[in-house]
Design an enzyme around this catalytic site. Structure first.
Site, PDB file in Angstrom:
ATOM      1  N   HIS A  16       1.262  -1.192   0.124  1.00 36.38           N
ATOM      2  CA  HIS A  16      -0.027   0.554  -0.264  1.00 36.38           C
ATOM      3  C   HIS A  16       0.747   0.628   0.159  1.00 36.38           C
ATOM      4  CE1 HIS A  16      -4.041   2.086   1.716  1.00 36.38           C
ATOM      5  NE2 HIS A  16      -3.356   2.179   0.926  1.00 36.38           N
ATOM      6  N   HIS A  18       0.923   4.773  -2.970  1.00 40.67           N
ATOM      7  CA  HIS A  18       0.599   5.678  -3.795  1.00 40.67           C
ATOM      8  C   HIS A  18       2.002   6.221  -4.474  1.00 40.67           C
ATOM      9  CE1 HIS A  18      -3.192   5.255  -2.764  1.00 40.67           C
ATOM     10  NE2 HIS A  18      -3.228   5.429  -1.399  1.00 40.67           N
ATOM     11  N   HIS A 196      -9.498   0.945  -1.107  1.00 40.67           N
ATOM     12  CA  HIS A 196      -9.667   1.136   0.339  1.00 40.67           C
ATOM     13  C   HIS A 196     -10.757   1.375   0.185  1.00 40.67           C
ATOM     14  CE1 HIS A 196      -5.827   3.268  -1.416  1.00 40.67           C
ATOM     15  NE2 HIS A 196      -5.620   3.713  -0.746  1.00 40.67           N
ATOM     16  N   GLU A 199     -11.421   3.286   5.775  1.00 37.00           N
ATOM     17  CA  GLU A 199      -9.985   4.349   6.258  1.00 37.00           C
ATOM     18  C   GLU A 199     -11.180   5.336   7.053  1.00 37.00           C
ATOM     19  OE1 GLU A 199      -8.023   6.328   3.060  1.00 37.00           O
ATOM     20  OE2 GLU A 199      -6.572   7.506   4.536  1.00 37.00           O
ATOM     21  N   ASP A 277       1.460   3.880   3.049  1.00 40.79           N
ATOM     22  CA  ASP A 277       0.399   4.780   2.157  1.00 40.79           C
ATOM     23  C   ASP A 277       1.407   6.072   1.140  1.00 40.79           C
ATOM     24  OD1 ASP A 277      -1.945   5.393   1.246  1.00 40.79           O
ATOM     25  OD2 ASP A 277      -2.234   5.934   3.053  1.00 40.79           O
ATOM     26  N   ASP A 278       1.162   7.095   1.441  1.00 44.62           N
ATOM     27  CA  ASP A 278       2.029   8.435   0.782  1.00 44.62           C
ATOM     28  C   ASP A 278       3.701   8.483   2.259  1.00 44.62           C
ATOM     29  OD1 ASP A 278      -0.155   9.140  -0.986  1.00 44.62           O
ATOM     30  OD2 ASP A 278      -1.136   8.449   1.120  1.00 44.62           O
TER      31      ASP A 278
HETATM   32  N1  HPA Z   1      -6.390   7.210   1.015  1.00 44.85           N
HETATM   33  C1  HPA Z   1      -7.384   7.324   0.048  1.00 44.85           C
HETATM   34  N2  HPA Z   1      -6.876   7.526  -1.185  1.00 44.85           N
HETATM   35  C2  HPA Z   1      -5.412   8.311  -1.007  1.00 44.85           C
HETATM   36  C3  HPA Z   1      -4.503   7.827   0.043  1.00 44.85           C
HETATM   37  C4  HPA Z   1      -5.313   7.458   1.241  1.00 44.85           C
HETATM   38  O1  HPA Z   1      -4.898   7.014   2.302  1.00 44.85           O
HETATM   39  N3  HPA Z   1      -3.148   8.315  -0.729  1.00 44.85           N
HETATM   40  C5  HPA Z   1      -3.489   8.857  -1.740  1.00 44.85           C
HETATM   41  N4  HPA Z   1      -4.922   8.554  -1.758  1.00 44.85           N
HETATM   42 ZN    ZN Z   2      -3.800   4.524   0.338  1.00 41.91          ZN
END
Ligand code: HPA
Ligand code: ZN
Length: 326
Positions: A16, A18, A196, A199, A277-278
């Protein structure tokens, strides 16, 4: 061996990430200069100061602005290569990487430019850095299903350069069932499917990701703990959750890492994994996620080994490659 050394040293898969979320402020400014793109921030420090998020949307607004510097194939390659160097340093042996083509095609960047740049970095990461890699194309859920279909159509000439599709961006108000038809088509095409869900959104979104989209993994999924029947389903069907602790902290999904439910998910027998994630936005790559989460929650070596094993089990590697990582 001390726990931090174990966490750093153990081979792991990242499922996971991006790739646009791995774009560090320094690279954003370098690419802006290279491409003559004007940024609404005066400096790297000024941009970093804007990284104070209150929820998912407050992050997404800045994340899409950062991606506006990506124009040429080499830009996509450079971004992905920088990620692979960080991944290799964290002993990530395998990465399945999300990309958001609509963020780029909407600005006039060709699908071919995006995929060719990312794919070239993926191919080189194996022999040069010891990281095997594959791409997962994500549909932006705040856009229409029609737009997702058009994006799939544009990507099909490059079908052999990605292994599956995902669903990301603003979750609340955009339930998985909005994308029922396009995910059905992707299934017919033999693409892997993830989404996703859970969250910020409710357990109902996790249920519909499973039952309507027929996904093989849930990205995040931490809200599943509110629904005992859902927890039982995830455990029984061994549906992996790609959990992202530092993301959950920075987007205020949890009030503190100490209160993160990763340990509870593992205790319930779920195939939970740890991911970044990011990482350029949330304060850390893979090992930082492991180190901070273990320090805050008191998880121990047993859970570290479990998470590493889960990450390979949850991957889309073939059975022989999974065995090689056991
Ligand atoms: N959630 C949804 N969209 C996203 C995320 C996330 O954590 N990171 C990058 N796009
Ligand atoms: Zn994500």
């Amino acid at each position: 061996e001390r726990l931090p050394e174990l966490l750093r040293r153990m081979p792991k898969a990242e499922l996971h990430i991006h790739i646009e979320g791995s774009l560090e402020p320094e690279l954003i400014f370098a690419l802006a200069q290279r491409n003559g793109v004007a940024l609404p921030y005066a400096s790297v420090e000024d941009l970093r100061k804007a990284y104070a998020f209150t929820n998912l949307q407050s992050f997404l607004d800045i994340y899409y602005a950062g991606a506006s510097v990506l124009l040429k194939e080499q830009d996509f390659y450079d971004m992905a290569w920088a990620y692979f160097e960080r991944a290799a340093a964290d002993n990530v042996a395998h990465a399945e990487i999300f990309f958001d083509p609509q963020t780029h095609t909407a600005r006039g960047v060709a699908m071919e430019t995006v995929i060719n740049g990312l794919h070239r970095a993926c191919v080189e990461a194996g022999p040069k850095l010891g990281v095997s890699a594959a791409l997962i194309l994500c549909f932006l859920r705040h856009l229409s299903e029609e737009d997702a279909f058009a994006t799939l159509e544009q990507a099909l000439p490059f079908r052999d350069q990605f292994i599956g599709v995902g669903l990301d961006s603003s979750e609340l108000g955009h339930p998985p069932e909005k994308f029922a038809r396009v995910f059905a088509r992707c299934r017919e095409l033999g693409l892997h499917r993830v989404a996703h869900a859970g969250e910020e959104g409710p357990p109902a979104y996790v249920w519909s990701a499973l039952d309507v989209l027929k996904v093989e993994r849930i990205d995040h999924g931490v809200q599943s703990a509110k629904d005992p029947a859902l927890m039982q389903r995830l455990a029984q069907d061994r549906i992996p959750l790609t959990v992202c602790p530092l993301s959950n902290l920075k987007l205020c999904v949890v009030p503190s890492l100490a209160q993160h439910n990763l340990g509870a998910l593992l205790d319930a027998g779920l195939v939970a994994t740890v991911n970044s994630d990011d990482p350029a936005y949330f304060g850390g790559y893979m090992n930082e996620n492991f180190l901070q989460t273990f320090a805050a929650t008191g998880l121990a070596a047993r859970q570290a080994w479990q998470l590493a094993a889960n990450s390979f089990e949850a991957s889309f590697l073939d059975a022989a490659a999974k065995r090689a990582h056991q």
